[in-house]
Structures are given as C-alpha cells and as structure tokens.
Design a protein around this motif. Sequence first.
Motif, PDB file in Angstrom:
ATOM      1  N   LEU A 116       0.835  -1.214   0.000  1.00  0.00           N
ATOM      2  CA  LEU A 116       0.000   0.000   0.000  1.00  0.00           C
ATOM      3  C   LEU A 116       0.865   1.258   0.000  1.00  0.00           C
ATOM      4  O   LEU A 116       0.539   2.252  -0.651  1.00  0.00           O
ATOM      5  CB  LEU A 116      -0.930  -0.001   1.223  1.00  0.00           C
ATOM      6  N   ILE A 117       1.975   1.204   0.741  1.00  0.00           N
ATOM      7  CA  ILE A 117       2.899   2.349   0.769  1.00  0.00           C
ATOM      8  C   ILE A 117       3.453   2.584  -0.633  1.00  0.00           C
ATOM      9  O   ILE A 117       3.492   3.717  -1.132  1.00  0.00           O
ATOM     10  CB  ILE A 117       4.045   2.120   1.784  1.00  0.00           C
ATOM     11  N   GLY A 162       0.713   4.032  -2.831  1.00  0.00           N
ATOM     12  CA  GLY A 162       0.457   5.431  -2.468  1.00  0.00           C
ATOM     13  C   GLY A 162       1.533   6.368  -2.994  1.00  0.00           C
ATOM     14  O   GLY A 162       1.247   7.451  -3.513  1.00  0.00           O
ATOM     15  N   MET A 163       2.796   5.931  -2.872  1.00  0.00           N
ATOM     16  CA  MET A 163       3.904   6.758  -3.361  1.00  0.00           C
ATOM     17  C   MET A 163       3.822   6.907  -4.876  1.00  0.00           C
ATOM     18  O   MET A 163       4.058   7.981  -5.428  1.00  0.00           O
ATOM     19  CB  MET A 163       5.255   6.112  -2.996  1.00  0.00           C
ATOM     20  N   VAL A 191       1.138   6.810  -6.779  1.00  0.00           N
ATOM     21  CA  VAL A 191       0.040   7.729  -7.119  1.00  0.00           C
ATOM     22  C   VAL A 191       0.481   9.180  -6.888  1.00  0.00           C
ATOM     23  O   VAL A 191       0.213  10.060  -7.706  1.00  0.00           O
ATOM     24  CB  VAL A 191      -1.220   7.409  -6.292  1.00  0.00           C
ATOM     25  N   LEU A 192       1.174   9.412  -5.787  1.00  0.00           N
ATOM     26  CA  LEU A 192       1.622  10.784  -5.481  1.00  0.00           C
ATOM     27  C   LEU A 192       2.566  11.318  -6.546  1.00  0.00           C
ATOM     28  O   LEU A 192       2.477  12.481  -6.943  1.00  0.00           O
ATOM     29  CB  LEU A 192       2.331  10.805  -4.127  1.00  0.00           C
ATOM     30  N   PHE A 243       1.057  12.939  -9.517  1.00  0.00           N
ATOM     31  CA  PHE A 243       0.458  14.273  -9.420  1.00  0.00           C
ATOM     32  C   PHE A 243       1.436  15.406  -9.698  1.00  0.00           C
ATOM     33  O   PHE A 243       1.038  16.567  -9.725  1.00  0.00           O
ATOM     34  CB  PHE A 243      -0.163  14.474  -8.034  1.00  0.00           C
ATOM     35  N   ASP A 269      -1.345  21.099 -13.440  1.00  0.00           N
ATOM     36  CA  ASP A 269      -2.699  20.564 -13.513  1.00  0.00           C
ATOM     37  C   ASP A 269      -3.535  21.510 -14.374  1.00  0.00           C
ATOM     38  O   ASP A 269      -3.903  22.601 -13.939  1.00  0.00           O
ATOM     39  CB  ASP A 269      -3.275  20.451 -12.100  1.00  0.00           C
ATOM     40  N   ARG A 294       1.825  21.792  -9.448  1.00  0.00           N
ATOM     41  CA  ARG A 294       1.889  20.869  -8.306  1.00  0.00           C
ATOM     42  C   ARG A 294       3.269  20.244  -8.229  1.00  0.00           C
ATOM     43  O   ARG A 294       3.696  19.548  -9.155  1.00  0.00           O
ATOM     44  CB  ARG A 294       0.817  19.770  -8.441  1.00  0.00           C
ATOM     45  N   PHE A 295       3.944  20.490  -7.125  1.00  0.00           N
ATOM     46  CA  PHE A 295       5.250  19.888  -6.811  1.00  0.00           C
ATOM     47  C   PHE A 295       6.269  20.111  -7.937  1.00  0.00           C
ATOM     48  O   PHE A 295       7.085  19.245  -8.229  1.00  0.00           O
ATOM     49  CB  PHE A 295       5.117  18.374  -6.533  1.00  0.00           C
ATOM     50  N   LEU A 332      -7.121   8.158 -12.097  1.00  0.00           N
ATOM     51  CA  LEU A 332      -7.953   8.185 -10.888  1.00  0.00           C
ATOM     52  C   LEU A 332      -8.527   9.579 -10.665  1.00  0.00           C
ATOM     53  O   LEU A 332      -9.732   9.749 -10.420  1.00  0.00           O
ATOM     54  CB  LEU A 332      -7.099   7.753  -9.686  1.00  0.00           C
ATOM     55  N   GLU A 333      -7.636  10.585 -10.781  1.00  0.00           N
ATOM     56  CA  GLU A 333      -8.079  11.966 -10.567  1.00  0.00           C
ATOM     57  C   GLU A 333      -9.082  12.397 -11.647  1.00  0.00           C
ATOM     58  O   GLU A 333     -10.065  13.071 -11.362  1.00  0.00           O
ATOM     59  CB  GLU A 333      -6.867  12.906 -10.562  1.00  0.00           C
TER      60      GLU A 333
END
Lengths: 501, 159
Positions: free
Chosen positions: A172-173, A176-177, A179-180, A183, A187, A194-195, A452-453
């Motif tokens: 899961l970690i 999650g990483m 997916v991040l 981003f 956008d 973003r970032f 996903l977004e």
Amino acid sequence: MLEQLAQGYLGMFHNLSTLGFWWWLLAGIVVGLILGVIPGIGGMTFIPLFLPFALYLEPLDALTFIIALSSTTSAGGAITAVLAGVPGESANIATMIDGYPMTKKGQGSRALGAALGGSSFGSILAGLAAAAMIPLVLPMIMAVRSADMVFVVMVGLTFIAALSSGSTLKGLISAGMGVLVAFVGYDFGTLTERFMFGSNYLYDGIPTIPVALGLMALPPMIDLAMGGGTIARVREEVTELRQVWEGYKDVFRHWKLSVRCSLIGYIIGIIPGIGSGTAIWVTYAHAKQSSKTPEKFGTGMVEGVIAPQCAADAKEAGSLLTTMALGLPGSAMYAIILMGFYMVNVVPGPSMLTEHLDLTLTLEYVIILASIIGEIGICFTLAPQMAKLAYVPARIMVPIVISLVFLGAYASNSRIEDVLTMVIFAGLGLAMIRLGYNRAAFIIGFILGGELEHYLRLGIATGGAFFFMRPISIGLIALGIAVLAYEPIKGILAKRRAKLA
Amino acid sequence: MKIKRSSYFLILLLVLLLLAIVLSFRMKSFEAKLLPLAFAGVTSVLIAIQLGRELTAKTEDAGKTAITTAGSYEVERGSISQLLIVVAWLVGLLVSIWLFGFYLSISAFIIAYMILHGSRWLETIIATISVLALMYGVFGRLLGLPMYLGLIFNMLGYY
C-alpha cells in the motif's frame, strides 16, 4: 451486441490480413523468445526500451509486437529452466524443479517438449476462453460509469498491494507513493502547479519511460553486474527432436491436468495483483496433490513441468483482458504494457470492448498465434541453439543493455534530464527490491494516478458529492475493505485459536 | 533499539510526504490539492505504522547472504562495496554523457567495462561497434533522434 461482436470479428480478420501485423508478430515472438532464454533480462527490461519506437508505429503494429513479446518470454525462459537449471523468467522457477532433474536423467528433450507444449496449450486455451468471455463481460463493463471507475482503480490498487508478494502494508505504501508521483506537474484542470519547484522540466509531470526503465530495467542489470560470470554454468546437450515431440504428446496424455492448470492460470490472470508466481505454485501444488506418486515430484516428473507452464502462459490471456477492459494491469509487466497502450493513444477501458473491439480481439488472438508460431514452430526446432544464449557472459550483456537503457531514457523525449530521472528511479527501484517494497504497486499507482483523478473529477461533476452512491461503487468499496481487512482479521483469529489451544 | 536500514528509508519517505502535505496545503485550488493531500496523508499514516512495527520488532533481518524474492526475480544481496562500484559505473556514464554526449561516452563505457572485466579486445570492439551502429542506424537515422553531443561539444559550437 451480436452486431457489435460481428463487427469486431470482421475488424479482427481485416487486421490479420495486413502484412504489417505478421511482420510485427514475428518480430515480437523472436525477441520475446530470445529475452526469455537469457536470465536476468526479460520483457520488463525490453518493453520500456521499445516504447519510444512505438510512437512512430501504427497502434496495431506496436501493440502486436508488445503482446507477442510478453506472451513468449515464459516459453523462452522454460528452455534454460529445463536445460540449464536456471529459470529464464520468474514464471519458470516451478518448471525447473522437475524439468532440470529430467534433463539430468537424460530426458531433457522430453522435458523441453513438455514445457513448450504446456506453454502453447495454456496460451491457446486461455486465449480462446478470453475471446469467448468478451460477450459475457461486455454488459458488465457497459454498466460501469466514470464514478465507478474511481473505485475500480482504487480496488485494483488494493488487490495489487494486498495480493502481491511482500507485506500488504508495504504494498500500500508503494502504491500510495506511485500515485503521489503521478500528481507532479501542471494541472490543466485547475491551472495549478503541483510539486514543480519552479522547474519547467516537470511541467508535463515526471516522464513515464524513464521511470519504467529506471525502476524495472536497470536494477536487474545492477544485480547482474554485481554477480558477474554467466548465469548458466552447466551445459546439457539436447539433440533428440523425436523426444521433444514425445514431450509435446505428454501434454495431451495428461490433458485433464493441462486443462485444469490452464484454467487456473487464466482465472488468476484476470484478478489484478496476483502474478505468475502464484499461478505457477498453485498449479504445481495441484499437480503434486492430484498425482498418484506425489513423493516423486522434484525428481523429474513430467506433470511437474506441464502444470506450471500451462498456468504461466494462460495467465497472460487473463491479464490482458483485465488490462484492456478495465485499464487495470495485474502485474508490473502489464503496467509496462499499459504504458504502451497510452503511448499509442489507445486508452484501455470500456471503450476497448465497444469502439475498439476489433483491436481487443486481435490482441487476444496474438497470444494464440504467438504460441503456435513461437512455441510450437520455432522452439520445437531451435530450442537447443537458443539455450546457448543463456551462456552470454554478464561482462558482455551488462554494458550493452545499460547503454541501451540510457539511450531509451533519452529517446522518449530527447531530453538529457530524462537520463538523470531514470538513474534516480533506478536507485529507488534498487532500494525497493532490497527492502521488500513492491515495485509493481508503485508503477501501477504511477500510471493510474492521473486516471484516478480524472475519473474522480468526472464523477463529482456528474454525480455531485455523493457520486459514489451507486450499487457498483458501493460493491467495489465493500470489496476493497474486505481485501484490506482479510489479513488483520485472519491474524486476530489465529492468535485467538492459539490462545485457546 | 537498533534502527534498521529499512527504517531510514521510511523516515526519508515520511519527510518527503510531510513536505508534500505542506506544499499541497499551499495550493489555492481545492480540487488541485484534494487527491495529493488525501494520498500523502494516508500514505504517511501507513509509513508511520510500518515504522512503528520495524522499530519495535524483536527479530532482526536475515543476514547478508539472504535470498529475497522481490518483484519478478530473486536477488542475492551482494556486498556494499560491489554495489558502490556498479553505482560508480552508472554515475560515471551519466556524467560522461552530460559532458561528452552519447557516442563518445557509450563507446568509452562499453570498452572500459568489458576490458576491465576480462573481455578480449576483439569481442569488445565488436560489441562497441554493434551498439554504435544501433545508435546511429536506429535511433539517429530511423527515428531521427537528435543525439545529444554533450556540454563540452555544445560549448565548442557543435549542436
């Protein structure tokens, strides 16, 4: 729906009649077999290298090559697993357990025939099953809306994190990483940076090919460079083609086992997150349990060769269907293949079973054709010669492959910064391997993060804040919770039983 | 309490995620910050749980020669010095490409690597020429890729 299906098959036959299709099919088969034979490099190293070329090809040609390549690597890997005792791919580990002892007993040719026969049997049966399932799957896919796709992706990521090797939490970690990281960039929907840290390089986000090459292609080369030597050290000669044919016939002598293992592999392939590792061990264990002489497994039983090879190749057809129909790759290999789809502007999802049904059917039949031409045709005659590729020393392979990987990273966008990105992600990939984190979950999260977004925004725009109040979405949420809760609940129950005992 | 290597990795990830959370809060648009905040937040919690487990675990990791199955292949952990040597090769290639471009750097890399690892000159030259031919023929001519010539050659006026 019948009309749609008929049009899909007509389109498929048209695709099969083009010269380009057959050229790229053959190229994919040959490259896939060669990559499969050489331990340490496989589809996951080569496909990202091929992706920059895919931009210049027709979508059908590029995807035919990629699917043909990925579906024949397991058969190529079986050659070295059986003849040299070294699995060319991780999917061939179980094959080696009985295949190599057969070779040591002088039955190498027969073991080879059984492995290749099992591969082709599994591919053909599962490919036909996948094509036959499309009419059944189509109404289900059509019922899925954008709002539901949010939870399809989330549940898919959960499956991959929970069911793949390693701990669920680490999976899961990783997801999650991944997916991040997706981003990062500008956008366009909200006109927000973003970032990006003021860097123009990150305007379009972190590029996918350098990430794929760094995470998946370079770490195996680093390990090979550290190990050195040749991977395969013992040569066993195989010359009896008649015995190879006997091995093929063994697959039909044990036809019930072959059918069962092919179907098990196919079903496992459909479920995201369960890789070839599970398929081969489940079917090997099944073959052993259903055998009249289970104690002889590991000493050179032909059933121990047939079962995992059937499953390893059958899994491909199932994984491909899930990847195309839902846009949900079931493994790291299919995450890379999914990248290939995006590179040629073919977006996997429900449209693959409606507007692009001809392409979907064509690609499922690529698996069948690759099996017939590659595993039955080429391997039957050239397997002993192909096995010699396993003896290529690391000192030759490593610098050549690393050079191509660096080139591939640059070739995607002609930016030298991409090479640095690739090296950074190679470091991350190496750390993830050493520390037991799931690279497949990371890369799938990275690829699907943007989708996903997109689905979430569409869902909110059409359904409001309670967009998820739909039967399919609620069902998927419940499924995701069940998958996550399974291990902790199992642990609690086991502790209680231990206390009572 | 001994801190394992994996815990340092988690601490680094946690720091990066906290940075991501702070940066997400600063985004003006709610839509833009929603998912980054959600995933950064949840992943931070997961990392904290994993970190807690590792720091309070009683058993140590397996030894240096342990075999681990990760991803798609089995990895035998080699020594740190072996890893550093390979990393040095990669970093050296990266810097060389940045300074001198692909053609020179890749040729030098292949020759140096193969000779230093015991290859004969003939097979080294064949391998180098093959890769150069692939680079020029496929990437340069077929794909029309403008091959990066390096900072030094760019400064000398070659583009």
